[in-house]
Design a protein around this motif. Structure first.
Motif, short mmCIF file in Angstrom:
data_model
loop_
_atom_site.label_atom_id
_atom_site.label_comp_id
_atom_site.label_asym_id
_atom_site.label_seq_id
_atom_site.Cartn_x
_atom_site.Cartn_y
_atom_site.Cartn_z
N LYS A 207 29.66 37.96 64.73
CA LYS A 207 30.11 39.02 63.84
C LYS A 207 28.97 39.96 63.47
O LYS A 207 29.12 41.19 63.53
N LYS A 208 27.84 39.39 63.11
CA LYS A 208 26.72 40.25 62.69
C LYS A 208 26.22 41.09 63.85
O LYS A 208 25.94 42.29 63.69
N LEU A 209 26.14 40.49 65.03
CA LEU A 209 25.72 41.24 66.21
C LEU A 209 26.75 42.32 66.53
O LEU A 209 26.40 43.46 66.85
N GLY A 210 28.04 41.96 66.44
CA GLY A 210 29.09 42.92 66.74
C GLY A 210 29.06 44.12 65.82
O GLY A 210 29.14 45.27 66.28
N TYR B 274 27.63 49.77 64.88
CA TYR B 274 27.02 50.80 64.04
C TYR B 274 26.02 51.63 64.84
O TYR B 274 25.83 52.82 64.56
N MET B 275 25.40 51.01 65.85
CA MET B 275 24.45 51.73 66.69
C MET B 275 25.16 52.60 67.73
O MET B 275 24.50 53.29 68.50
N GLY B 276 26.49 52.55 67.75
CA GLY B 276 27.24 53.40 68.67
C GLY B 276 27.84 52.69 69.86
O GLY B 276 28.57 53.29 70.65
N ARG C 282 36.22 50.18 59.93
CA ARG C 282 35.37 50.31 58.73
C ARG C 282 34.00 50.87 59.10
O ARG C 282 33.42 51.67 58.37
N VAL C 283 33.45 50.41 60.23
CA VAL C 283 32.17 50.95 60.69
C VAL C 283 32.29 52.45 60.95
O VAL C 283 31.44 53.24 60.54
#
Length: 215
Positions: free
Chosen positions: A141-144, A149-151, A175-176
């Motif tokens: 989840k955190k990596l995803g 967020y980085m595109g 949400r991102v």
């Protein structure tokens, strides 16, 4: 001849042994918990003192057991919490020299980079944590979320789908995208989320809010 009684050494008469490392760690955790209390938050000086007590406890644990991964972990997290990133990174470096296969250390190091907005470095650490524990959903989840967020939306969506299913994954991506002011793209993912799970009221609420935000 009467026998001379032998002196019995009481436990308290002997040399005092230092507290075990786990005891020091528990004490440090207690002090950290106290530092997060409402009373401590209203008194920055007291909060700093409590955190300093926690730091000293973790360092004492490492002095007794230089290989104790939990002591390293808590000390590094404490440094990260107070924004002392140089010492946090140094602590993680020392810990990983002894425990290179500890996935949680890699994950925590990634969080430390994340807090400094060093997203590329955090991705490397999260990937390393997943290499060691490939089924850990928290790491996925955190990596995803980070790569999204980085595109890298497709990669983020794939990771989030593996971690929590398609509906929640599309909701998370939406949400991102809302955070990045990409409302139209967010709406597309929200519609998919709601189509796959109509009970996602949070998604419906975000969809309504983004509708209102459009000109």
């Amino acid at each position: 001849m009467a026998e001379v009684p032998t002196k019995v050494t009481k436990k308290e008469d002997g040399p005092k042994r230092p507290a075990q490392a786990k005891t020091e760690i528990a004490f440090g955790q207690m002090k950290e918990s106290d530092a997060e209390s409402e009373a401590a938050k209203k008194n920055p000086e007291a909060q700093a003192h409590l955190r300093d007590d926690a730091r000293l406890a973790y360092q004492a644990a490492l002095k007794q057991d230089p290989n104790n991964v939990e002591a390293y972990r808590h000390l590094a997290r404490l440094y990260t919490k107070v924004g002392d990133y140089d010492r946090a990174f140094d602590t993680y470096k020392k810990a990983m020299a002894k425990h290179p296969k500890d996935a949680e250390l890699w994950y925590d190091l990634g969080l430390c980079h994340h807090r400094r907005k060093e997203l590329s470095e955090s991705v490397k650490c999260f990937n390393k944590a997943l290499e060691i524990q490939p089924e850990n959903r928290d790491y996925m989840k955190k990596l995803g979320f980070t790569v999204a967020y980085m595109g890298q939306i497709d990669q983020g969506l794939a990771l989030l789908t593996r971690a929590q299913g398609s509906a929640l994954a599309h909701y998370g991506i939406a949400r991102v995208l809302v955070q990045k002011d990409q409302v139209q793209q967010a709406q597309q993912h929200l519609q998919i989320a709601l189509r796959e799970n109509s009970q996602l009221e949070d998604a419906r609420r975000v969809a309504d809010e983004s509708d209102q935000s459009e000109p």
